[in-house]
Design an enzyme around this catalytic site. Structure first.
Site, mmCIF file in Angstrom:
data_model
loop_
_atom_site.group_PDB
_atom_site.id
_atom_site.type_symbol
_atom_site.label_atom_id
_atom_site.label_comp_id
_atom_site.label_asym_id
_atom_site.label_seq_id
_atom_site.Cartn_x
_atom_site.Cartn_y
_atom_site.Cartn_z
ATOM 1 N N LYS A 114 3.910 15.241 15.739
ATOM 2 C CA LYS A 114 3.485 16.438 15.000
ATOM 3 C C LYS A 114 3.507 17.630 15.957
ATOM 4 O O LYS A 114 2.618 17.793 16.787
ATOM 5 C CB LYS A 114 2.080 16.288 14.409
ATOM 6 C CG LYS A 114 1.836 17.389 13.359
ATOM 7 C CD LYS A 114 0.422 17.771 13.166
ATOM 8 C CE LYS A 114 -0.140 18.726 14.143
ATOM 9 N NZ LYS A 114 0.469 20.075 14.171
ATOM 10 N N GLU B 63 -4.410 15.299 27.155
ATOM 11 C CA GLU B 63 -4.031 16.330 28.136
ATOM 12 C C GLU B 63 -4.602 17.635 27.612
ATOM 13 O O GLU B 63 -4.060 18.220 26.671
ATOM 14 C CB GLU B 63 -2.505 16.419 28.252
ATOM 15 C CG GLU B 63 -1.828 15.138 28.686
ATOM 16 C CD GLU B 63 -2.190 14.739 30.105
ATOM 17 O OE1 GLU B 63 -2.679 15.588 30.877
ATOM 18 O OE2 GLU B 63 -1.994 13.562 30.439
ATOM 19 N N GLU C 18 -11.185 28.740 29.436
ATOM 20 C CA GLU C 18 -9.734 28.876 29.517
ATOM 21 C C GLU C 18 -9.268 30.073 28.686
ATOM 22 O O GLU C 18 -9.507 30.120 27.481
ATOM 23 C CB GLU C 18 -9.079 27.591 28.994
ATOM 24 C CG GLU C 18 -7.595 27.587 29.170
ATOM 25 C CD GLU C 18 -6.959 26.313 28.623
ATOM 26 O OE1 GLU C 18 -7.327 25.902 27.508
ATOM 27 O OE2 GLU C 18 -6.097 25.748 29.305
ATOM 28 N N CYS D 18 -1.552 25.055 30.757
ATOM 29 C CA CYS D 18 -2.818 24.379 31.073
ATOM 30 C C CYS D 18 -3.066 24.368 32.576
ATOM 31 O O CYS D 18 -4.202 24.367 33.023
ATOM 32 C CB CYS D 18 -2.767 22.958 30.546
ATOM 33 S SG CYS D 18 -1.272 22.104 31.065
HETATM 34 P P1 NAD Z 1 -4.878 23.062 19.796
HETATM 35 O O1 NAD Z 1 -5.814 22.023 20.315
HETATM 36 O O2 NAD Z 1 -5.399 24.070 18.852
HETATM 37 O O3 NAD Z 1 -3.656 22.367 19.044
HETATM 38 C C1 NAD Z 1 -2.867 21.396 19.671
HETATM 39 C C2 NAD Z 1 -2.221 20.544 18.595
HETATM 40 O O4 NAD Z 1 -3.254 19.864 17.894
HETATM 41 C C3 NAD Z 1 -1.441 21.333 17.544
HETATM 42 O O5 NAD Z 1 -0.319 20.587 17.146
HETATM 43 C C4 NAD Z 1 -2.441 21.433 16.397
HETATM 44 O O6 NAD Z 1 -1.834 21.586 15.135
HETATM 45 C C5 NAD Z 1 -3.134 20.095 16.510
HETATM 46 N N1 NAD Z 1 -4.470 20.056 15.915
HETATM 47 C C6 NAD Z 1 -5.337 21.085 15.738
HETATM 48 N N2 NAD Z 1 -6.452 20.642 15.118
HETATM 49 C C7 NAD Z 1 -6.296 19.313 14.929
HETATM 50 C C8 NAD Z 1 -7.102 18.300 14.338
HETATM 51 N N3 NAD Z 1 -8.307 18.566 13.824
HETATM 52 N N4 NAD Z 1 -6.624 17.039 14.307
HETATM 53 C C9 NAD Z 1 -5.428 16.740 14.846
HETATM 54 N N5 NAD Z 1 -4.601 17.659 15.388
HETATM 55 C C10 NAD Z 1 -5.045 18.931 15.430
HETATM 56 O O7 NAD Z 1 -4.216 23.729 21.084
HETATM 57 P P2 NAD Z 1 -3.148 24.883 21.137
HETATM 58 O O8 NAD Z 1 -3.832 26.171 20.912
HETATM 59 O O9 NAD Z 1 -1.979 24.541 20.273
HETATM 60 O O10 NAD Z 1 -2.660 24.752 22.669
HETATM 61 C C11 NAD Z 1 -3.315 25.334 23.718
HETATM 62 C C12 NAD Z 1 -4.198 24.313 24.416
HETATM 63 O O11 NAD Z 1 -3.413 23.210 24.861
HETATM 64 C C13 NAD Z 1 -4.838 24.873 25.667
HETATM 65 O O12 NAD Z 1 -6.186 24.481 25.712
HETATM 66 C C14 NAD Z 1 -4.058 24.216 26.780
HETATM 67 O O13 NAD Z 1 -4.728 24.105 28.009
HETATM 68 C C15 NAD Z 1 -3.771 22.890 26.203
HETATM 69 N N6 NAD Z 1 -2.666 22.293 26.939
HETATM 70 C C16 NAD Z 1 -2.910 21.224 27.770
HETATM 71 C C17 NAD Z 1 -1.887 20.682 28.516
HETATM 72 C C18 NAD Z 1 -2.093 19.515 29.447
HETATM 73 O O14 NAD Z 1 -1.122 18.831 29.753
HETATM 74 N N7 NAD Z 1 -3.298 19.245 29.927
HETATM 75 C C19 NAD Z 1 -0.611 21.202 28.410
HETATM 76 C C20 NAD Z 1 -0.409 22.293 27.568
HETATM 77 C C21 NAD Z 1 -1.439 22.819 26.831
#
Ligand code: NAD
Length: 490
Positions: A172, A247, A382, A281
């Site tokens: 997804k 992650e 963050e 991240c």
């Molecule tokens: P997010 O958590 O809002 O969304 C990430 C994914 O989860 C998206 O596909 C979203 O549709 C899905 N999602 C959202 N709510 C959900 C739910 N209730 N159930 C299941 N899936 C759900 O994050 P974002 O805004 O898309 O991305 C930014 C974040 O990602 C930042 O916090 C960043 O640090 C983190 N990130 C971490 C890494 C790592 O490897 N540690 C890498 C890149 C980004």
């Protein structure tokens, strides 16, 4: 542009018929409308992946590897198309999409293609007369949920090890950036992956994402995203005790000691925070400077930050593109306000550019904030944008205290020419990855992930491959002398 769901080897509309717009962050225009996957589409995708699993698991590992190698080659043959699509959808400058996103994605598929048939088991020295061996079995259907900041690369970080180990997958992508993952799905079909092995269902988190994470036939969720959603994924996983890999967010410390090569440190620190508009991240979002070099460093750093060329992501001269969504741009701007309210001084940037052309997109100028207190919100939470905070320190111990002061612990760096200090500080930094005299290096063979609120589990390397398997211990009695427990039964 492909704009339907990819399920069971075919593109098809969502069952509800609903579609959602995909926006170009450079000018706010709608690039396309894609099918919006919901719970019922996830169910169909999981069913397709479950059907494909027994066959895929039985494919010799070397053949699974060969398909991943072919995929890496095919991606490179179509690199310009993928680079442009990624830049259009995310705002990544094309020089980054060409120079990093596509090569890193291909390298990851290639790495896991290469180690697919090197996933060895163990023979355990147990009791005399017994052979005990341990084989690593794939888990089944893996759900991969990825964010919008590096959408193409994260497909490979999850699908590479999952498929190499013999699992099938439902991916997804973020509802904001689905385009390259749909194109990758088509490429996988072209190179010969069997139908159902990979399914791609874009949709919202609270509908499609939640269904995938709660689905009883999904054996594992590999999640990259925010810490807040990561915690919910853990709760969802309880329904069928699925494996979880997280992650999550980061708040990278980047320490510059007084003996650092300042030219390298200034340039590397700018890359650490401003690459991908700070939407990483592992971004080095907290600059921690020795007080004796702070002013000299900042003078050069601010000059460099102000010189970064913002522009059309498709222009090869552009060094910084827009943030990936308007909502996120506003969130980052609100953090700059919070910082100023808490006493921070803006020494570069701090706002959207005034240029009329850039004003149509979701830009923020490279921003440098001098903060009075490393415990303030902007230093602890963050921001995920082109915003770096600056604190100073007087001793190594103080530098470590500041570096380790957040609940995140993902990536961090330090700059020094003293070898012993480099190892000592690296040992004391609470961080899943530490870079010395560089920043943000990643390689498909090196474990990637964090501690604390940055999550658990690791991407990359054999570490990741193992996390897509369960060990099975098999005991063979070939010559054991076992006295009968119930002698009369003999
Ligand atoms: P997010 O958590 O809002 O969304 C990430 C994914 O989860 C998206 O596909 C979203 O549709 C899905 N999602 C959202 N709510 C959900 C739910 N209730 N159930 C299941 N899936 C759900 O994050 P974002 O805004 O898309 O991305 C930014 C974040 O990602 C930042 O916090 C960043 O640090 C983190 N990130 C971490 C890494 C790592 O490897 N540690 C890498 C890149 C980004």
């Amino acid at each position: 542009m492909l704009n339907d769901l990819f399920i069971g080897g075919a593109f098809r509309p969502s069952l509800s018929g609903e579609r959602l717009p995909v926006v170009n962050p450079f000018d706010g225009s709608v690039l396309t409308e894609i099918a919006e996957g919901r719970a019922e589409d996830i169910d169909a995708a999981v069913a397709a992946a479950a059907d494909a699993f027994p066959t895929w698991k039985a494919v010799p590992a070397s053949e699974r590897g060969k398909l991943l190698l072919r995929l890496a080659d095919a991606l490179e043959s179509n690199s310009e198309e993928f680079a442009r699509l990624e830049s259009l959808n995310t705002g990544h400058p094309i020089r980054d999409s060409r120079g990093l996103d596509v090569p890193r994605t291909a390298a990851c598929f290639r790495y896991f293609g290469g180690i697919a048939d090197k996933l060895e088991g163990d023979v355990i020295p147990v009791d005399t007369g017994f052979l005990n061996y341990v084989v690593r079995e794939p888990l089944g259907v893996v759900g991969a949920v990825v964010p919008w900041n590096f959408p193409m690369m994260f497909c490979s970080w999850k699908l590479g090890p999952a498929l190499a180990a013999g699992n099938t997958a439902v991916l997804k992508p973020s509802e904001i950036t689905p385009l390259t993952s749909l194109r990758l799905a088509a490429l996988m079909k072209e190179v010969g992956f069997p139908d159902g092995v990979v399914n791609v269902v874009p949709g919202f988190g609270n509908t499609a994402g939640e269904r995938l994470a709660t689905h009883p036939h999904v054996a594992k969720i590999a999640f990259t995203g925010s810490t807040a959603v990561g915690k919910r994924i853990v709760e969802y996983s309880a329904s069928n005790l699925k494996r979880v890999q997280l992650e999550l967010g980061g708040k990278g410390a980047n320490i510059v000691f007084e003996d650092a090569d300042l030219v390298a440190a200034v340039n590397g620190s700018a890359w650490a925070i401003f690459h991908n508009q700070g939407q990483a991240c592992i971004a080095g979002s907290r600059l921690i400077l020795h007080e004796s070099i702070a002013e000299t460093f900042l003078e050069r750093f601010v000059k460099l930050a102000r010189s970064i060329r913002l522009g059309d992501p498709l222009d090869p001269q552009t060094e910084m593109g827009p943030l990936t969504s308007a909502i996120h741009r506003d969130r980052v701007l609100s953090y700059i306000k919070i910082a100023v309210d808490d006493g921070a001084e803006i020494i570069a940037g701090g706002k959207a550019p005034s240029d009329a052309l850039l004003g149509r997109g979701f830009f923020i100028e490279p921003t440098v904030l001098r903060v009075p207190d490393f415990r303030s919100r902007v230093c602890q939470e963050e921001v995920f944008g082109p915003v770096v905070t600056v604190s100073t320190f007087a001793s190594d111990a103080e530098a470590i205290d500041i570096a380790n002061s957040t609940d995140y612990a993902l990536g961090g760096g330090l700059w020094t020419q003293n070898l012993a200090r480099a190892h000592r500080i690296a040992a004391h930094m609470r961080s899943g990855m530490v870079w010395v005299n560089s920043y943000k290096r990643v390689h498909p063979g090196s474990p990637f992930g964090g501690f604390g609120l940055s999550g658990y589990g690791r991407e990359m390397g054999f570490e990741a491959l193992h996390q897509y398997t369960d060990p099975k211990s098999v005991w063979i009695n070939y010559d054991a002398s076992i006295p009968p427990w119930y002698p009369r039964s003999s």
